[in-house]
Design a protein around this motif. Structure first.
Motif, PDB file in Angstrom:
ATOM      1  N   ARG A   1     -43.032  97.526  18.401  1.00  0.00           N
ATOM      2  CA  ARG A   1     -44.243  97.456  19.222  1.00  0.00           C
ATOM      3  C   ARG A   1     -45.252  98.534  18.806  1.00  0.00           C
ATOM      4  NH1 ARG A   1     -45.437  94.829  23.573  1.00  0.00           N
ATOM      5  NH2 ARG A   1     -43.294  94.275  24.102  1.00  0.00           N
ATOM      6  N   ASP A   2     -44.736  99.742  18.509  1.00  0.00           N
ATOM      7  CA  ASP A   2     -45.632 100.865  18.208  1.00  0.00           C
ATOM      8  C   ASP A   2     -46.211 100.838  16.804  1.00  0.00           C
ATOM      9  OD1 ASP A   2     -45.114 101.805  20.713  1.00  0.00           O
ATOM     10  OD2 ASP A   2     -43.674 103.328  20.083  1.00  0.00           O
ATOM     11  N   GLY A   3     -45.590 100.072  15.895  1.00  0.00           N
ATOM     12  CA  GLY A   3     -46.123 100.079  14.545  1.00  0.00           C
ATOM     13  C   GLY A   3     -45.142  99.628  13.487  1.00  0.00           C
ATOM     14  N   LEU A   4     -45.408 100.056  12.278  1.00  0.00           N
ATOM     15  CA  LEU A   4     -44.724  99.554  11.085  1.00  0.00           C
ATOM     16  C   LEU A   4     -44.078 100.698  10.322  1.00  0.00           C
ATOM     17  CD1 LEU A   4     -44.459  97.170   8.879  1.00  0.00           C
ATOM     18  CD2 LEU A   4     -46.549  98.156   7.904  1.00  0.00           C
TER      19      LEU A   4
ATOM     20  N   VAL B   1     -41.647 106.309   1.796  1.00  0.00           N
ATOM     21  CA  VAL B   1     -41.739 105.938   3.204  1.00  0.00           C
ATOM     22  C   VAL B   1     -43.207 105.774   3.598  1.00  0.00           C
ATOM     23  CG1 VAL B   1     -41.369 106.772   5.554  1.00  0.00           C
ATOM     24  CG2 VAL B   1     -39.619 107.157   3.820  1.00  0.00           C
ATOM     25  N   LEU B   2     -43.489 104.693   4.291  1.00  0.00           N
ATOM     26  CA  LEU B   2     -44.818 104.490   4.879  1.00  0.00           C
ATOM     27  C   LEU B   2     -44.637 104.196   6.351  1.00  0.00           C
ATOM     28  CD1 LEU B   2     -47.025 102.081   5.854  1.00  0.00           C
ATOM     29  CD2 LEU B   2     -47.937 104.040   4.564  1.00  0.00           C
ATOM     30  N   MET B   3     -45.367 104.895   7.203  1.00  0.00           N
ATOM     31  CA  MET B   3     -45.315 104.599   8.629  1.00  0.00           C
ATOM     32  C   MET B   3     -46.748 104.482   9.128  1.00  0.00           C
ATOM     33  SD  MET B   3     -43.053 106.512  11.512  1.00  0.00           S
ATOM     34  CE  MET B   3     -44.221 107.735  12.024  1.00  0.00           C
ATOM     35  N   ALA B   4     -47.048 103.391   9.833  1.00  0.00           N
ATOM     36  CA  ALA B   4     -48.395 103.186  10.355  1.00  0.00           C
ATOM     37  C   ALA B   4     -48.302 102.806  11.820  1.00  0.00           C
ATOM     38  CB  ALA B   4     -49.117 102.088   9.569  1.00  0.00           C
ATOM     39  N   ARG B   5     -48.967 103.563  12.642  1.00  0.00           N
ATOM     40  CA  ARG B   5     -48.963 103.269  14.067  1.00  0.00           C
ATOM     41  C   ARG B   5     -49.983 102.160  14.333  1.00  0.00           C
ATOM     42  NH1 ARG B   5     -46.449 106.055  18.086  1.00  0.00           N
ATOM     43  NH2 ARG B   5     -45.822 107.657  16.605  1.00  0.00           N
ATOM     44  N   ARG B   6     -49.611 101.254  15.222  1.00  0.00           N
ATOM     45  CA  ARG B   6     -50.477 100.124  15.557  1.00  0.00           C
ATOM     46  C   ARG B   6     -51.857 100.631  16.011  1.00  0.00           C
ATOM     47  NH1 ARG B   6     -48.575  94.846  16.660  1.00  0.00           N
ATOM     48  NH2 ARG B   6     -46.447  95.649  16.597  1.00  0.00           N
TER      49      ARG B   6
END
Lengths: 246, 246
Positions: free
Chosen positions: B10-13, B198-203
């Motif tokens: 829900r929060d992102g990818l 690592v890639l993290m993206a917040r919605r």
């Protein structure tokens, strides 16, 4: 699909196999894949099978009927083999015998001669051994460096074994690890399913210590699955979140 | 080999990829497989690749150069796509473009056109989405029922994700689970190795929250591996031994 593992530790042998077979996705059945051959005091042998069911069943039946020995004119069976090595060679001969009967016809039907086996046990008080037998009848042996072998859908359940099994592992702990490995596989692949057949033989005991079918809903295995899930959740929670980018 | 996973909560990818490539068993190298395309405020996109490296690199280069649009006479690039769906279609077109260039020649050399992708992100404030793109340019989308996708050597790391990830999982917990999943895979398959991208993206953040390479020996990841091993050993120990046959 299938998942079978064999674990050979100092104290003895554990063999575990599921029972689910499928011809296509919509024809799912239960068949025994762990076959035990036991003559108390002489030998205890367990043969688990993966691959084409018609081939593996034909190999089992061939072993039961025995193979002609052109030198003696008699039948070679597992009961006439004087060592684990010879017994394993006999299984390999049975595989090639079945290949000679059906290999060409399978090829005509665009089917691979797809079969593999784990074969473990002890004969005549000799060394307890565990082998993986391929479709060509050739085989490799399990050694104390990596004291387990797997056939079928082996990847899901391998991390559990990689981390928990050494040659010094207690026999019942090895059985427990094998069951956890089976649980991991069943959760990730619907083609592997209950009930589970288990064979455990202690080194030099001359007979199986355990020859058991774990049915769906069996209390210990149910509890093991619950506890393992809970422990994994707790392990997840206990590890701090990544500090990256903060 | 390769292992990449993408997790959409829900929060992102979260996207994680290893960097090991091999041509045969004796030619092992490090190549980036996680490619990030970011225009802060407009789009953040991550494309991870598995399969034949020459194909996946050609697809990346094709996307960077853009594909001819016969209707407008202009080049279509990820920067001209107005939605995640169109961006994913563009990646699919790039795959087919590369197939048109090299598919026949690969076939002549008895090589499969073997490539697959995970592609996730958000475009123009639209829905954050995650796709798996196949060698034919077709694709499937990750949904909240199973909020992760994997390519490459996916089986070893799947049980960890199966048990830990739901759509409501916190973003940093998802990253943690992805790293544990990567650890399980690296332990069981030498073809998957450090470093890890690592890639993290917040919605709705409009830019990556984390675009990071975890090098061998990085303290948090090292600690995570140690803690996870210790927790699994403790979990094993905490489960009673099987009572069968006693």
């Amino acid at each position: 699909m299938t998942y079978c593992c064999g674990i050979l530790v100092r104290d003895g042998l554990v063999m575990i196999a599921d029972t689910r077979t499928n011809a296509g996705l919509d024809n799912v059945s239960t068949f025994r894949k762990l076959h035990v051959f036991e003559e108390p005091g002489r030998h205890v042998l367990a043969l688990s099978t993966a691959g084409n069911l018609s081939i593996s069943q034909a190999v089992i039946s061939t072993l039961q009927e025995g193979l002609d020995n052109p030198e003696t004119g008699l039948k070679d069976t597992l009961s006439t083999c004087t060592s684990m090595f010879r017994a394993t060679q006999l299984v390999g001969r049975a595989v090639r015998h079945v290949y000679d009967l059906y290999g060409e016809a399978l090829k005509d039907a665009d089917l691979r001669f797809d079969v593999s086996f784990l074969f473990g046990g002890q004969v005549n008080g000799g060394r307890m051994r565990l082998f993986m037998i391929y479709a060509a009848g050739n085989f490799i042996e399990c050694t104390s460096d990596t004291p387990f072998l797997q056939i079928g859908e082996h990847k899901y359940g391998k991390p559990v074994l990689d981390r928990s099994i050494t040659f010094e592992t207690d026999l019942y702990d090895a059985l427990k690890s094998g069951l956890i490995s089976m649980d991991s596989t069943m959760r990730s692949n619907l083609g592997v399913g209950m009930p589970i057949d288990v064979l455990m033989a202690r080194r030099d005991a001359g007979q199986a210590e355990l020859n058991f079918r774990v049915e769906a809903g069996e209390p210990y295995f149910h509890d093991l699955r619950e506890r393992w899930s809970a422990a994994l959740r707790a392990a997840h929670t206990s590890i701090p979140r990544p500090p990256y980018g903060r």
